[in-house]
Design a protein around this motif. Structure first.
Motif, short mmCIF file in Angstrom:
data_model
loop_
_atom_site.label_atom_id
_atom_site.label_comp_id
_atom_site.label_asym_id
_atom_site.label_seq_id
_atom_site.Cartn_x
_atom_site.Cartn_y
_atom_site.Cartn_z
N ILE A 1 1.04 -1.21 -0.03
CA ILE A 1 -0.06 -0.18 0.10
C ILE A 1 0.89 1.27 -0.04
CG2 ILE A 1 -1.85 -1.02 1.21
CD1 ILE A 1 -0.77 0.21 3.76
N LYS A 2 0.29 2.21 -0.53
CA LYS A 2 0.93 3.51 -0.48
C LYS A 2 0.13 4.32 0.79
CE LYS A 2 2.99 7.46 -2.72
NZ LYS A 2 3.33 7.71 -4.19
N LEU A 3 1.05 4.55 1.86
CA LEU A 3 0.50 5.26 3.20
C LEU A 3 1.31 6.40 3.52
CD1 LEU A 3 -1.15 5.17 5.78
CD2 LEU A 3 0.38 3.39 6.51
N ALA A 4 0.77 7.64 3.58
CA ALA A 4 1.50 8.68 3.96
C ALA A 4 2.84 9.10 3.12
CB ALA A 4 2.06 8.71 5.63
N GLY A 5 2.65 8.82 1.83
CA GLY A 5 3.87 8.79 0.88
C GLY A 5 4.72 7.92 0.95
N GLU A 6 4.52 7.04 1.70
CA GLU A 6 5.44 5.78 1.57
C GLU A 6 5.00 4.39 1.12
OE1 GLU A 6 6.87 5.80 5.66
OE2 GLU A 6 8.23 7.35 5.24
N ILE A 7 5.76 3.44 0.86
CA ILE A 7 5.03 2.15 0.36
C ILE A 7 5.43 1.26 1.65
CG2 ILE A 7 5.44 0.32 -1.29
CD1 ILE A 7 6.24 2.39 -3.24
N TRP A 8 4.41 0.63 1.85
CA TRP A 8 4.38 -0.38 3.18
C TRP A 8 3.74 -1.67 2.68
CZ3 TRP A 8 4.75 0.54 8.37
CH2 TRP A 8 5.25 1.93 8.85
N SER A 9 4.45 -2.60 3.20
CA SER A 9 3.80 -3.93 3.22
C SER A 9 2.59 -4.03 4.13
CB SER A 9 4.74 -5.12 3.68
OG SER A 9 5.18 -4.93 4.98
N ALA A 10 1.58 -4.71 3.58
CA ALA A 10 0.16 -4.73 4.20
C ALA A 10 -0.33 -6.14 4.01
CB ALA A 10 -0.75 -4.07 3.40
N ARG A 11 -1.30 -6.50 4.99
CA ARG A 11 -2.12 -7.67 5.18
C ARG A 11 -3.50 -7.37 5.77
NH1 ARG A 11 -2.63 -9.42 10.43
NH2 ARG A 11 -0.91 -8.59 11.97
N ALA A 12 -4.36 -7.95 5.05
CA ALA A 12 -5.83 -7.74 5.53
C ALA A 12 -6.04 -8.10 7.06
CB ALA A 12 -6.76 -8.54 4.71
N LEU A 13 -6.65 -7.49 7.65
CA LEU A 13 -7.18 -7.59 8.94
C LEU A 13 -7.94 -9.08 9.06
CD1 LEU A 13 -7.54 -6.81 11.96
CD2 LEU A 13 -9.83 -5.68 11.52
N ASP A 14 -9.10 -9.25 8.00
CA ASP A 14 -9.59 -10.31 7.94
C ASP A 14 -9.02 -11.42 6.77
OD1 ASP A 14 -11.68 -12.19 7.85
OD2 ASP A 14 -13.18 -11.13 7.12
N ALA A 15 -8.73 -12.63 7.33
CA ALA A 15 -8.10 -13.60 6.23
C ALA A 15 -8.91 -13.61 5.02
CB ALA A 15 -7.55 -14.56 6.68
N GLY A 16 -10.22 -13.46 5.24
CA GLY A 16 -10.89 -13.66 3.92
C GLY A 16 -11.17 -12.32 2.94
N GLN A 17 -10.81 -11.43 3.32
CA GLN A 17 -10.88 -10.17 2.63
C GLN A 17 -9.64 -10.00 1.54
OE1 GLN A 17 -11.07 -7.00 5.71
NE2 GLN A 17 -12.98 -6.42 4.68
N ALA A 18 -9.95 -9.43 0.32
CA ALA A 18 -9.15 -9.11 -0.58
C ALA A 18 -9.28 -7.71 -1.01
CB ALA A 18 -9.17 -9.96 -1.64
N PHE A 19 -8.21 -6.85 -1.38
CA PHE A 19 -8.29 -5.58 -1.93
C PHE A 19 -7.28 -5.46 -3.13
CE2 PHE A 19 -8.59 -5.42 2.78
CZ PHE A 19 -9.86 -4.88 2.91
N GLU A 20 -8.19 -4.89 -4.22
CA GLU A 20 -7.37 -4.80 -5.39
C GLU A 20 -6.71 -3.38 -5.50
OE1 GLU A 20 -7.41 -7.28 -7.48
OE2 GLU A 20 -8.64 -8.54 -6.32
N PRO A 21 -5.54 -3.39 -6.55
CA PRO A 21 -4.98 -2.06 -6.69
C PRO A 21 -5.86 -1.09 -7.00
CG PRO A 21 -3.87 -3.95 -7.81
CD PRO A 21 -4.97 -4.29 -7.19
N GLY A 22 -5.43 0.37 -6.52
CA GLY A 22 -6.40 1.33 -6.60
C GLY A 22 -7.50 1.43 -5.44
N GLU A 23 -7.63 0.49 -4.85
CA GLU A 23 -8.76 0.78 -3.71
C GLU A 23 -8.24 1.34 -2.39
OE1 GLU A 23 -11.39 -2.60 -2.36
OE2 GLU A 23 -10.45 -3.84 -4.02
#
Length: 143
Positions: free
Chosen positions: A106-128
């Motif tokens: 993800i891009k967070l506060a101008g920086e790129i971070w590794s990320a994981r979903a809080l709920d393992a069943g969720q998925a997020f696509e680029p741009g969301e």
């Protein structure tokens, strides 16, 4: 040896200044200033009743006016978050897919971070847009 009343007031002022320094309680300083005002009143030739009245009035006035001003400026305002704590609750943009099988980016506060979903069943696509729930090490937990 007869000591003038104004000298006694100055002794009282110094006596009240000592606990001010030892305890850092500003009220003692305000009483000390009141005692100095009593000393000035005595030096001007007024009797004991006006001296005590001036001491009381000046001390109470200082406590009534200065204490609230000092309390306002003491810094009791809301605490400011900094570092990782400041990132919690912010929104970020998904750069690489985040799903239950692995992490993404993800891009967070101008920086790129590794990320994981809080709920393992969720998925997020680029741009969301996602919300950062917490920071776990160097990984943002999002939902």
């Amino acid at each position: 040896m007869d000591i003038d009343a104004w000298v006694w007031w100055l002794i009282v002022a110094v006596g009240l200044g000592i606990p001010l320094v030892l305890t850092a309680m500003p009220e003692f300083g305000m009483f000390s200033v009141g005692a100095v005002a009593g000393a000035v009143t005595a030096a001007l030739g007024f009797g004991i009743v006006p001296q005590v009245l001036v001491f009381v009035v000046v001390s109470v006035a200082l406590i009534a006016v200065v204490r609230p001003l000092a309390a306002r400026h003491r810094g009791d305002g809301p605490g400011l978050s900094s570092g990782v704590d400041a990132l919690k609750g912010r929104q970020a943009v998904v750069l690489e897919r985040i799903d239950g099988t692995g992490g993404g980016r993800i891009k967070l506060a101008g920086e790129i971070w590794s990320a994981r979903a809080l709920d393992a069943g969720q998925a997020f696509e680029p741009g969301e847009q996602v919300d950062v729930v917490e920071i776990d090490g160097a990984t943002a937990v999002v939902m």
